[in-house]
Design a protein around this motif. Structure first.
Motif, PDB file in Angstrom:
ATOM      1  N   ASP A 152      -3.046   3.050  -8.044  1.00 24.08           N
ATOM      2  CA  ASP A 152      -4.269   2.415  -7.550  1.00 24.08           C
ATOM      3  C   ASP A 152      -4.021   0.930  -7.311  1.00 24.08           C
ATOM      4  O   ASP A 152      -2.882   0.474  -7.264  1.00 24.08           O
ATOM      5  CB  ASP A 152      -5.409   2.605  -8.567  1.00 24.08           C
ATOM      6  CG  ASP A 152      -5.725   4.073  -8.802  1.00 24.08           C
ATOM      7  OD1 ASP A 152      -5.914   4.787  -7.805  1.00 24.08           O
ATOM      8  OD2 ASP A 152      -5.770   4.490  -9.968  1.00 24.08           O
ATOM      9  N   ASN A 154       0.858  -1.186   0.000  1.00 25.82           N
ATOM     10  CA  ASN A 154       0.000   0.000   0.000  1.00 25.82           C
ATOM     11  C   ASN A 154       0.892   1.232   0.000  1.00 25.82           C
ATOM     12  O   ASN A 154       2.082   1.133  -0.310  1.00 25.82           O
ATOM     13  CB  ASN A 154      -0.962  -0.005   1.202  1.00 25.82           C
ATOM     14  CG  ASN A 154      -0.246  -0.110   2.533  1.00 25.82           C
ATOM     15  OD1 ASN A 154       0.873   0.394   2.693  1.00 25.82           O
ATOM     16  ND2 ASN A 154      -0.869  -0.763   3.493  1.00 25.82           N
ATOM     17  N   ALA A 155       0.330   2.384   0.361  1.00 25.25           N
ATOM     18  CA  ALA A 155       1.098   3.629   0.309  1.00 25.25           C
ATOM     19  C   ALA A 155       2.167   3.711   1.387  1.00 25.25           C
ATOM     20  O   ALA A 155       3.030   4.591   1.327  1.00 25.25           O
ATOM     21  CB  ALA A 155       0.153   4.831   0.431  1.00 25.25           C
ATOM     22  N   GLN A 169      -1.213   0.811  -4.859  1.00 24.83           N
ATOM     23  CA  GLN A 169      -1.060   2.147  -4.264  1.00 24.83           C
ATOM     24  C   GLN A 169       0.361   2.416  -3.776  1.00 24.83           C
ATOM     25  O   GLN A 169       0.578   3.118  -2.797  1.00 24.83           O
ATOM     26  CB  GLN A 169      -2.045   2.315  -3.100  1.00 24.83           C
ATOM     27  CG  GLN A 169      -3.493   2.141  -3.510  1.00 24.83           C
ATOM     28  CD  GLN A 169      -4.438   2.126  -2.328  1.00 24.83           C
ATOM     29  OE1 GLN A 169      -4.013   2.022  -1.185  1.00 24.83           O
ATOM     30  NE2 GLN A 169      -5.727   2.219  -2.600  1.00 24.83           N
TER      31      GLN A 169
END
Length: 361
Positions: free
Chosen positions: A297, A233-234, A277
């Motif tokens: 995304d 993820n981020a 992401q």
């Protein structure tokens, strides 16, 4: 004077102000009591018929009235000091505000200078890394040109040119959400077997990759490209934790990844993060490597496979990094027209991916 000096002055003035206010209250209380005493004694003197007693009350009243006069003088002096201190407090506060403004402006200038210096250092690092890669390729080409010699009519084989070294890490420890990362790697390997410069690409795959696999791969492979495919993820990437029965994964933050990549004498030129992401967090890697590719995304298995196989196929054909990314985007758009373009390319400084060729045969 700096702000700390004026803060100290304000503390002292506030302390003096509090002390004077306490003294003022004390003197006003004394004056009030003296007034009551004087009024009481005057009333008593007027009420008595005994002359001696009346004189005694009058003397007591006069003594109380002297105390009133003394207290009023003290009150006037204290009030003047209070006014002076209040004025000093206002002036000191104004000086403090001005000092804080100057110091903030100075801090802003210093932070701006440091930011420019850091950017200059990152740009220099990126240029040095790319120059080293170009020098490796040029050196290998020159050796190949110079090594073709004939001895006793026997043509010696020239040394092999420098290979592009790829460390390909995959991880899918979540049993509830498995990824087809092994199929992705197989697809890449099939493509590489058919490319023009297949002999110039050395792809080392580390399945179920752990932190130690990453560190060992950096040391053993000395990769020009580090590629991760898996969950993320981020904030972090999910590596394998080595648990056979109940694996949950091990989170590797992008700051940790940057530190690992920085702790080598041979940092990679390119890092690819094929995880959901990842573009936001992967931006931190630009402190270490000149080119980073991430995703904005979520990423489907088929999208990850199409990107990786098309990208490395183009690289193996001698295309630039920019052209390889463009080809991967075009293939994904054609195969999955409803899938948004989530590929994000980030570069340090003035690096131009259209000029970066990783395999030059």
């Amino acid at each position: 004077m700096n702000s700390d000096y004026y803060r100290g002055q304000l503390v002292k003035l506030q302390k003096d102000l509090s002390s004077l206010q306490a003294n003022l209250s004390k003197e006003e209380s004394a004056a009030g009591k003296a007034r009551q005493d004087a009024a009481s004694k005057r009333s008593a003197a007027a009420a008595t018929k005994n002359i001696s007693t009346a004189k005694s009350h009058v003397r007591a009243a006069e003594s109380a009235e002297k105390k009133i006069t003394t207290a009023q003088k003290s009150i006037a002096a204290i009030s003047k000091k209070l006014a002076d201190i209040s004025n000093n407090i206002r002036q000191t506060q104004a000086s403090l505000d001005a000092a804080i403004k100057r110091e903030r402006a100075q801090d802003d200038r210093e932070n701006d200078r440091r930011a420019r210096k850091a950017k200059s250092e990152r740009d220099a690092f990126a240029r040095d890394t790319l120059k080293r890669r170009r020098d490796e390729i040029d050196h290998a080409r020159k050796l190949a040109e110079l090594s073709t010699i004939t001895i006793r009519h026997i043509l010696e084989r020239p040394p092999e040119p420098e290979k592009l070294r790829v460390l390909y890490l995959t991880s899918s420890p979540r049993l509830d959400d498995p990824l087809r990362v092994d199929a992705e790697v197989n697809q890449v390997l099939r493509v590489l077997r058919g490319v023009r410069h297949r002999e110039l690409i050395d792809l080392q795959h580390r399945p179920a990759a752990t932190r130690q696999d990453l560190v060992d791969g950096i040391n053993d492979v000395r990769p020009n490209v580090v590629h991760f495919s898996g969950h993320g993820n981020a904030s972090f990437l999910l590596l394998d934790d080595g648990d056979f029965e109940n694996p949950t994964g091990s989170a590797l933050s992008f700051e940790e990844l940057a530190n690992i990549l920085l702790s080598t004498d041979y940092p990679p030129t390119l890092v690819i993060i094929n995880a959901c992401q990842s573009a936001v967090g992967a931006h931190a890697l630009l402190e270490t490597v000149p080119i980073v590719i991430g995703t904005a995304d979520g990423v489907l298995d088929i999208t990850a496979g199409l990107f990786a196989s098309t990208f490395y196929g183009a690289i193996g054909a001698g295309q630039s990094v920019g052209s390889a990314v463009d080809q991967a985007r075009a293939v994904i758009s054609s195969a999955l027209p409803d899938e948004p373009d989530s590929v994000v390319v980030m570069t340090a400084g003035a690096v131009n991916i259209a000029e970066i060729v990783l395999v030059d045969g």
